[in-house]
Write a protein that holds these residues in place. Structure first.
Motif, mmCIF file in Angstrom:
data_model
loop_
_atom_site.group_PDB
_atom_site.id
_atom_site.type_symbol
_atom_site.label_atom_id
_atom_site.label_comp_id
_atom_site.label_asym_id
_atom_site.label_seq_id
_atom_site.Cartn_x
_atom_site.Cartn_y
_atom_site.Cartn_z
ATOM 1 N N ALA A 178 0.837 -1.202 0.000
ATOM 2 C CA ALA A 178 0.000 0.000 0.000
ATOM 3 C C ALA A 178 0.870 1.250 0.000
ATOM 4 C CB ALA A 178 -0.918 -0.003 1.216
ATOM 5 N N LEU A 179 1.939 1.203 0.777
ATOM 6 C CA LEU A 179 2.863 2.335 0.859
ATOM 7 C C LEU A 179 3.481 2.620 -0.506
ATOM 8 C CD1 LEU A 179 4.326 4.169 3.001
ATOM 9 C CD2 LEU A 179 6.184 2.540 2.819
ATOM 10 N N HIS A 180 3.909 1.553 -1.175
ATOM 11 C CA HIS A 180 4.518 1.717 -2.491
ATOM 12 C C HIS A 180 3.526 2.347 -3.461
ATOM 13 C CE1 HIS A 180 5.605 0.059 -6.570
ATOM 14 N NE2 HIS A 180 6.617 0.842 -6.265
ATOM 15 N N ARG A 181 2.286 1.891 -3.371
ATOM 16 C CA ARG A 181 1.263 2.437 -4.266
ATOM 17 C C ARG A 181 1.064 3.916 -3.974
ATOM 18 N NH1 ARG A 181 -3.013 -1.561 -3.835
ATOM 19 N NH2 ARG A 181 -1.490 -2.871 -4.883
ATOM 20 N N ARG A 182 1.081 4.275 -2.671
ATOM 21 C CA ARG A 182 0.789 5.642 -2.279
ATOM 22 C C ARG A 182 1.915 6.611 -2.659
ATOM 23 N NH1 ARG A 182 -0.831 4.736 2.931
ATOM 24 N NH2 ARG A 182 1.139 5.347 3.849
ATOM 25 N N ILE A 183 3.157 6.229 -2.365
ATOM 26 C CA ILE A 183 4.237 7.191 -2.603
ATOM 27 C C ILE A 183 4.878 7.018 -3.972
ATOM 28 C CG2 ILE A 183 4.723 7.462 -0.146
ATOM 29 C CD1 ILE A 183 7.100 5.695 -0.453
ATOM 30 N N GLY A 184 4.662 5.859 -4.588
ATOM 31 C CA GLY A 184 5.104 5.664 -5.965
ATOM 32 C C GLY A 184 6.600 5.708 -6.193
ATOM 33 N N ARG A 185 7.389 5.523 -5.110
ATOM 34 C CA ARG A 185 8.841 5.553 -5.277
ATOM 35 C C ARG A 185 9.361 4.198 -5.739
ATOM 36 N NH1 ARG A 185 8.095 9.893 -5.345
ATOM 37 N NH2 ARG A 185 8.723 11.652 -4.061
ATOM 38 N N THR A 186 10.532 4.217 -6.379
ATOM 39 C CA THR A 186 11.177 2.976 -6.761
ATOM 40 C C THR A 186 11.630 2.244 -5.500
ATOM 41 O OG1 THR A 186 12.031 4.185 -8.648
ATOM 42 C CG2 THR A 186 12.958 1.995 -8.258
ATOM 43 N N MET A 187 11.314 0.962 -5.410
ATOM 44 C CA MET A 187 11.730 0.201 -4.244
ATOM 45 C C MET A 187 12.492 -1.040 -4.697
ATOM 46 S SD MET A 187 8.656 0.358 -1.504
ATOM 47 C CE MET A 187 8.153 1.912 -0.772
ATOM 48 N N VAL A 188 13.551 -1.346 -3.970
ATOM 49 C CA VAL A 188 14.286 -2.581 -4.226
ATOM 50 C C VAL A 188 14.236 -3.396 -2.945
ATOM 51 C CG1 VAL A 188 16.453 -3.615 -4.949
ATOM 52 C CG2 VAL A 188 15.805 -1.364 -5.798
ATOM 53 N N TYR A 189 13.782 -4.611 -3.084
ATOM 54 C CA TYR A 189 13.438 -5.410 -1.913
ATOM 55 C C TYR A 189 14.184 -6.736 -1.992
ATOM 56 C CZ TYR A 189 10.220 -7.488 1.498
ATOM 57 O OH TYR A 189 9.677 -8.063 2.594
ATOM 58 N N VAL A 190 15.027 -6.989 -1.026
ATOM 59 C CA VAL A 190 15.775 -8.244 -1.016
ATOM 60 C C VAL A 190 15.039 -9.260 -0.150
ATOM 61 C CG1 VAL A 190 17.829 -9.341 -0.056
ATOM 62 C CG2 VAL A 190 18.057 -7.324 -1.502
ATOM 63 N N THR A 191 14.847 -10.458 -0.668
ATOM 64 C CA THR A 191 14.195 -11.483 0.130
ATOM 65 C C THR A 191 14.584 -12.878 -0.341
ATOM 66 O OG1 THR A 191 12.057 -12.348 0.863
ATOM 67 C CG2 THR A 191 12.157 -11.431 -1.342
ATOM 68 N N HIS A 192 14.487 -13.833 0.577
ATOM 69 C CA HIS A 192 14.663 -15.222 0.141
ATOM 70 C C HIS A 192 13.309 -15.918 0.157
ATOM 71 C CE1 HIS A 192 14.829 -15.476 4.564
ATOM 72 N NE2 HIS A 192 14.168 -16.584 4.369
ATOM 73 N N ASP A 193 12.264 -15.120 0.480
ATOM 74 C CA ASP A 193 10.930 -15.669 0.609
ATOM 75 C C ASP A 193 10.183 -15.423 -0.696
ATOM 76 O OD1 ASP A 193 8.267 -16.137 1.101
ATOM 77 O OD2 ASP A 193 8.338 -15.365 3.155
ATOM 78 N N GLN A 194 9.967 -16.486 -1.480
ATOM 79 C CA GLN A 194 9.355 -16.300 -2.791
ATOM 80 C C GLN A 194 7.941 -15.752 -2.700
ATOM 81 O OE1 GLN A 194 7.076 -18.877 -4.199
ATOM 82 N NE2 GLN A 194 7.198 -20.391 -2.566
ATOM 83 N N LEU A 195 7.274 -16.067 -1.603
ATOM 84 C CA LEU A 195 5.915 -15.558 -1.422
ATOM 85 C C LEU A 195 5.923 -14.033 -1.355
ATOM 86 C CD1 LEU A 195 2.969 -16.512 -0.921
ATOM 87 C CD2 LEU A 195 3.443 -16.241 1.512
#
Lengths: 364, 276
Positions: A178-195
């Motif tokens: 929701a935050l990403h949708r609201r502020i519309g900034r580029t985000m890079v997200y590291v995870t090992h969780d495919q879900l």
């Protein structure tokens, strides 16, 4: 907002290549997940984006500008660390205000910004506390607040949810989206969780052994995995891999024809997802080895001469381990991989028409 | 039953140890308060019958004690400032930066610490004479720094290495310079270690005797340790009352400091013990 591009990015520690020649680009406003098993180089990649590690080779571009030599503080980024990395001796308010203080923002303005972020993340009541007096979820929100307060052009998040319990994690997942949708900034997200990667991202980069395995939309990566590694890593339960043979346009598994295919003759690896397997009267004979009732469905593992597959069955499935069963898979949903390199074979499979598979085999 | 007995046993043992350590101190304080005739009484009593502060007064007004005290304070403070200043920066480098020979330097530092300081006396003395620093307060500050610094470096390096690097990196991303991150984030975290290092250095410089004896031979720069000895202990006579009063006054600053900063000291030594 900024687009991000990697060009031939390589990182070497001593003689070990941790990241090897990665090329990829995401548009401004994307939510990019760097997905891979632990030790695959995804965190190193993020740290290079942040400017905490220097690339050994290659370039990093923000909005088409090379930022390799720009120090972290001038890249106009914010980062949330896996450990949160809050300043232990500062209060929540001081933590959130720190990026502004370092940029010479006036006190009154700073206080207003902290109040705004605190209200957004429901931290109002905690502003005077120190990090050690907060729960994991609260600390995580403070870390997020420290990133949000400055409105940077890129957000970097290093497994920010991995220290939270399952309920909180799924809550924060939807809040982040929701935050990403609201502020519309580029985000890079590291995870090992495919879900996490599948549910949150607009773009997924699957990395293994420091090499980019596949880059695409979550749907792409799920429906058309580029190789066995990606296929096996994405999806729960994991995709089953069986030995198959292609002969004269027919795909055979354990001697049974399962599909028609355009692939060249020879040995192949056949990938089968659990939701594409149906247990019924016809098909390949097997024995039930394991039954897992998950509540809304039952996962049935079948073993036989073909190897082992898992099937998604109805919740009221009555099979018990030891039962005999036969299974078939939806032909058009089968995945074929080169049996040696593991690379996806781009030959569609389709149901065999006309004679039953058994007759077909006699003909062949 | 057995547990209670064991607990009693341990308590007894602990109190025995405390008595063993504290008895001379109690005797020291008691003696310093006794009039001369009571000190040499043939039936010694633990507590003075007529307590008096005359020895303290004598020391402060009729001897050079105050001067020695000032010298000691100057030397210990200067040594502490120099050692902590150098060690904080050095330890930051050894704990955080990657460069060729870093581990070698760290090992060399430890090796320096293991060198018995006695072997350094003569070379140091000759160096001080060459530098024209013999018989100065500076010569003692330099000498004490030479053996306090390696330990301080090692202690602080361990302490800083235990602080997660990520909070400094977070500060860098938040816009701090390298030194800014050091002052804003690392230094407050390392404060317990810095305080315990400072305490250690101060105590060492305050109590040191051998170097002070060899390097300084002029009465106006002598610290307390050698000053009191030369003043009150001679081949013919030991001024016991004055000596005990002097000892009490020498201990007071340390006791005050320790009382306030004890918590930090324990924390610092704990950190040093975890990792070698």
């Amino acid at each position: 907002m900024a687009s991000i591009a990697f060009e031939g990015l390589t990182k070497r520690f001593g003689t070990t290549d941790v990241v090897r020649g990665i090329d990829l680009a995401v548009p401004s406003g994307a939510f990019l997940s760097l997905l891979g098993p632990s030790g695959c180089g995804k965190s190193t990649l993020l740290r290079m984006l942040a400017g905490l590690e220097d690339p050994s080779e290659g370039r990093i571009l923000f909005d088409g500008e090379v930022v390799n030599d720009v120090p972290p503080g001038r890249r106009d980024i914010a980062m949330v660390f896996q450990s949160y990395a809050l300043y232990p001796h500062m209060t929540v308010a001081q933590n959130i205000a720190y990026p502004l203080r370092k940029r010479g923002v006036k006190r009154a303005e700073r206080d207003a910004a902290v109040a705004r972020v605190a209200a957004m993340l429901q931290l109002d009541a905690l502003l005077a506390r120190r990090p050690r007096e907060l729960s994991g979820g609260q600390q995580q929100r403070v870390a997020l607040g420290r990133a949000l307060v400055r409105d940077p052009r890129i957000f970097l998040l290093d497994e920010p949810l991995s220290n939270l319990d399952a309920t909180l994690r799924s809550l924060m997942r939807s809040e982040l989206v929701a935050l990403h949708r609201r502020i519309g900034r580029t985000m890079v997200y590291v995870t090992h969780d495919q879900l996490e990667a599948m549910t949150m991202s607009t773009h997924v980069a699957v990395i293994d052994g420091g090499v980019l395995q596949q880059f695409g939309s979550p749907a792409d990566v799920y429906r058309r995995p580029a190789n066995r590694m990606v296929a096996g890593f994405i999806g729960t339960p994991a995709m089953a891999f069986l030995d198959g043979v292609v002969a004269a346009g027919r795909l055979l598994v354990a001697g049974e024809v399962v599909a028609a295919t355009g692939a060249a003759d020879g040995a192949v690896t056949v990938g089968v997802r659990a939701e594409d397997v149906t247990i019924g009267d016809g098909g390949i004979a097997a024995r039930v080895s394991h039954v897992e009732a998950v509540g809304h469905e039952t996962l049935v593992t079948l073993e036989g001469g073909f190897g082992r597959v898992t099937a998604r069955a109805a919740a009221d499935c009555a099979l018990v381990p030891g039962d005999a069963a036969a299974w078939a898979a939806r032909a058009e949903r089968l995945h074929l991989f080169d049996d040696r390199s593991g690379v996806r074979l781009d030959a569609p499979c389709s149901p065999v028409r006309g004679p039953t598979p058994r007759d077909e085999q006699h003909d062949g | 039953m057995k547990g209670r007995l064991a607990r009693w046993g341990w308590s007894l043992f602990a109190w025995g140890l405390i008595l063993l350590v504290a008895a001379p101190l109690v005797w020291m304080v008691a003696t310093s308060l006794k009039p001369e005739d009571e000190v040499f009484s043939l039936e010694p009593a633990l507590l003075p019958e007529e307590p008096t502060l005359e020895h303290y007064a004598t020391l402060l007004t009729e001897t050079g004690f105050a001067g020695y005290f000032a010298n000691s304070a100057t030397i210990a403070t200067a040594t502490t400032v120099v050692v902590v200043g150098l060690a904080v920066l050095g330890a930051f480098s050894l704990a955080r930066f990657r460069y060729r020979g870093r581990e070698t330097i760290a090992s060399a530092v430890l090796l320096c610490y293991m060198l018995p300081s006695v072997v350094l006396i003569i070379p140091l003395y000759l160096m001080m004479v060459k530098l024209g620093l013999a018989n100065t307060i500076a010569s003692l500050v330099i000498a004490y720094t030479s053996f306090a610094l390696p330990y301080a470096l090692w202690l602080l390096r361990t302490f800083m290495a235990a602080i997660p690097a990520e909070i400094e990196q977070a500060a860098l991303i938040d816009g701090a310079s390298r030194m800014g991150a050091f002052f804003d984030v690392l230094l407050p975290q390392a404060l317990p270690g810095i305080i315990s290092t400072a305490l250690f250095t101060f105590i060492l410089a305050w109590n040191e005797y051998l170097f002070a004896l060899v390097l300084v031979n002029a009465d106006d720069v002598r610290p307390l340790t050698t000053g009191v000895m030369t003043m009150l202990v001679s081949g013919f006579n030991i001024e016991w009352s004055l000596l005990m009063a002097a000892s009490v006054m020498m201990s007071v600053p340390l006791i005050i400091i320790l009382a306030f900063l004890q918590g930090y000291l324990v924390k610092g030594f704990g950190a040093g013990a975890v990792k070698g």
